[in-house]
Scaffold this motif. Sequence first.
Motif, mmCIF file in Angstrom:
data_model
loop_
_atom_site.group_PDB
_atom_site.id
_atom_site.type_symbol
_atom_site.label_atom_id
_atom_site.label_comp_id
_atom_site.label_asym_id
_atom_site.label_seq_id
_atom_site.Cartn_x
_atom_site.Cartn_y
_atom_site.Cartn_z
ATOM 1 N N GLU A 165 0.813 -1.219 0.000
ATOM 2 C CA GLU A 165 0.000 0.000 0.000
ATOM 3 C C GLU A 165 0.845 1.266 0.000
ATOM 4 O O GLU A 165 0.398 2.332 -0.418
ATOM 5 C CB GLU A 165 -0.956 0.006 1.202
ATOM 6 C CG GLU A 165 -0.330 0.361 2.543
ATOM 7 C CD GLU A 165 0.294 -0.831 3.239
ATOM 8 O OE1 GLU A 165 0.680 -0.697 4.407
ATOM 9 O OE2 GLU A 165 0.391 -1.909 2.606
ATOM 10 N N MET A 168 1.026 2.852 -3.425
ATOM 11 C CA MET A 168 -0.187 3.284 -4.118
ATOM 12 C C MET A 168 -0.136 4.779 -4.395
ATOM 13 O O MET A 168 0.413 5.556 -3.611
ATOM 14 C CB MET A 168 -1.428 2.975 -3.269
ATOM 15 C CG MET A 168 -1.773 1.498 -3.178
ATOM 16 S SD MET A 168 -3.250 1.234 -2.162
ATOM 17 C CE MET A 168 -3.515 -0.524 -2.440
ATOM 18 N N LEU A 169 -0.717 5.168 -5.517
ATOM 19 C CA LEU A 169 -0.800 6.595 -5.836
ATOM 20 C C LEU A 169 -1.622 7.322 -4.785
ATOM 21 O O LEU A 169 -1.299 8.445 -4.387
ATOM 22 C CB LEU A 169 -1.414 6.768 -7.232
ATOM 23 C CG LEU A 169 -0.566 6.224 -8.389
ATOM 24 C CD1 LEU A 169 -1.362 6.259 -9.682
ATOM 25 C CD2 LEU A 169 0.726 7.024 -8.528
ATOM 26 N N ASN A 170 -2.684 6.684 -4.339
ATOM 27 C CA ASN A 170 -3.468 7.194 -3.222
ATOM 28 C C ASN A 170 -3.437 6.140 -2.122
ATOM 29 O O ASN A 170 -4.171 5.147 -2.187
ATOM 30 C CB ASN A 170 -4.919 7.469 -3.652
ATOM 31 C CG ASN A 170 -4.996 8.537 -4.715
ATOM 32 O OD1 ASN A 170 -4.452 9.620 -4.548
ATOM 33 N ND2 ASN A 170 -5.668 8.216 -5.817
ATOM 34 N N LYS A 425 -8.264 -4.296 -8.670
ATOM 35 C CA LYS A 425 -8.656 -2.881 -8.724
ATOM 36 C C LYS A 425 -7.727 -2.037 -7.867
ATOM 37 O O LYS A 425 -7.292 -0.950 -8.275
ATOM 38 C CB LYS A 425 -10.102 -2.730 -8.243
ATOM 39 C CG LYS A 425 -10.634 -1.306 -8.331
ATOM 40 C CD LYS A 425 -12.104 -1.225 -7.905
ATOM 41 C CE LYS A 425 -12.613 0.202 -8.001
ATOM 42 N NZ LYS A 425 -14.042 0.290 -7.578
ATOM 43 N N THR A 429 -3.691 0.943 -8.767
ATOM 44 C CA THR A 429 -3.242 2.245 -8.255
ATOM 45 C C THR A 429 -1.792 2.211 -7.783
ATOM 46 O O THR A 429 -1.298 3.211 -7.254
ATOM 47 C CB THR A 429 -4.138 2.695 -7.083
ATOM 48 O OG1 THR A 429 -3.927 1.834 -5.956
ATOM 49 C CG2 THR A 429 -5.606 2.659 -7.468
ATOM 50 N N ALA A 431 2.006 2.631 -8.066
ATOM 51 C CA ALA A 431 2.818 3.495 -8.932
ATOM 52 C C ALA A 431 3.972 2.720 -9.559
ATOM 53 O O ALA A 431 4.466 1.740 -8.999
ATOM 54 C CB ALA A 431 3.359 4.664 -8.128
#
Length: 556
Positions: A165, A168-170, A425, A429, A431
Amino acid sequence: MSADTPPSEPRFLVIGSGIAGLFFALKAARHGHVTIVTKDSVDNAATTYAQGGIAAALGTWDNPEKHKADTLVAGAGLCDEDAVDILVREGVRRVQELIDLGMPFTRGDDGKLHFGREGGHNESRVLHTHDHTGRSLESFLLERVAAEPNITLRTNHCVVELATEHHMLNQANSSQVFGAYVLNAATNEIDLHLADYTILASGGAGRVYPVTTNPPVSTGDGVALAYRAGCRVRNMEFFQFHPTALALKGKKPAGTPAFLITEAMRGEGAILKNPKTGRAFMQDYHEQRELAPRDIVARAIDAELKRDGLDYVYLDISHRDAAFVKEHFPMIYDTLKVQFNIDITAEPIPVVPAVHYMCGGVLVDHDGLTDLERLYAIGEVASTGVHGGNRLASNSLLEGIVFAERALVNIIEYLAPERLMAHRKAAATIAEWDHTHAKNPDEWVLISHDFKEIRSIMWDYVGIVRSTLRLERALRRVDVIYGEIIDYYNRTIISRDLLELRNLALVAQLTIRSALARKESRGLHFMTDYPEHREPSRADTVLEPAHYQHGKVTQG
């Protein structure tokens, strides 16, 4: 791995190409696509160097309970009994599966399987292919992997980090692993390899010491990757020293493994002797003499070396019939005769202990699952609990296939299309790797010296016999070195050498911290400050995921 893999067909990323990774890949390919990444040639794994064999209670004179009892004794009170029970019972089925697939184990003139006996075993239960079992097993499995269309094998690919995590981009609150960032050594590019399940099968960390039977790839990558990602590690103080590695300095290329003289030779009557006195000495240390557990034999040799100022002791099988020796140990006989001009049928072999196996590792449950969802660890990288404070000879190959099977069964049992879709999904996200701040490695000549220093510190202060004073001194120096490596790593172009150096330094820290935490002598961990052996134990050394402050590892 194909991005459009159907939800019902999971994508597996296997890190490592030894017996555990290959066995898992072959089974997993029936359920989905498997990508194996390995940082060197495909057969450059510790499995290839295993000589002795694979232990299993297949003989009519044997049974899993006997195998379990021997494993528990060798483990010095630290084995997880439930894990050992799984190993010895399911191991019979897994080894029979290899036999049914056509694995060419050695057989006698009557066509029946030949079972060898090694240290710590009270029965002959070690199946083998002469004295090159690992090499034969590796080749056997690789042939089947090559024929499997659902497996992609990528050589010369090094894992940089596990994707979590934090990438992740967000950023989301998740404890899952989504695959890994992998360095392609041919292109020097770092690519994101997404996976539904990531399997650490990267082996051990023998290269943290200068004298080891392990190949150069054994740099503790899996332990370091998992620990940095947020996994606990367990019992890292227990590194097994194989008692008998060939003691000839300067006669092999730098970086090549110490040549192992299999324990099976002692099982067939080879005797350890003091070269100064010519006297057999193991009766002074244990009632089982040469067939005592490895930790006891290694310490006995170490004591003889130090007491008499010796560079080696002798392992002598020259009293056995020459034809018998050549038939049972053809690879050792040929290697020593051709490369070192030693005829083992007529003269003794000079031997010393060498680091051989990491008994601790990434903490996993009985299905190989780590603290992070969708991340499994199998083989030497994992701490399953079966080895405790000292691994019983020839249990390692067995552990690899038993827990590879259990990991896959666990994955398939909980496989659900909706969960895979949710995972993919979230993975979308993650990166890509950021290269923007990397610079050319102008100072590599300086930082590369740390590799030799780490290994020297570990050998001198964290070896067969330890003390609190030595361990504290080792930790202070390794902390400084690790800080230098991290500073360099954060501002330069990544290479395989740099990744291995960073991983080795972290494994050294974890090993020293674990050794300092155990205030007793037990199994492979012998402290001059605490010579007593306390019974019972079952007290594990567990290091929690860490924070990094100026290169120093601190518990978080």
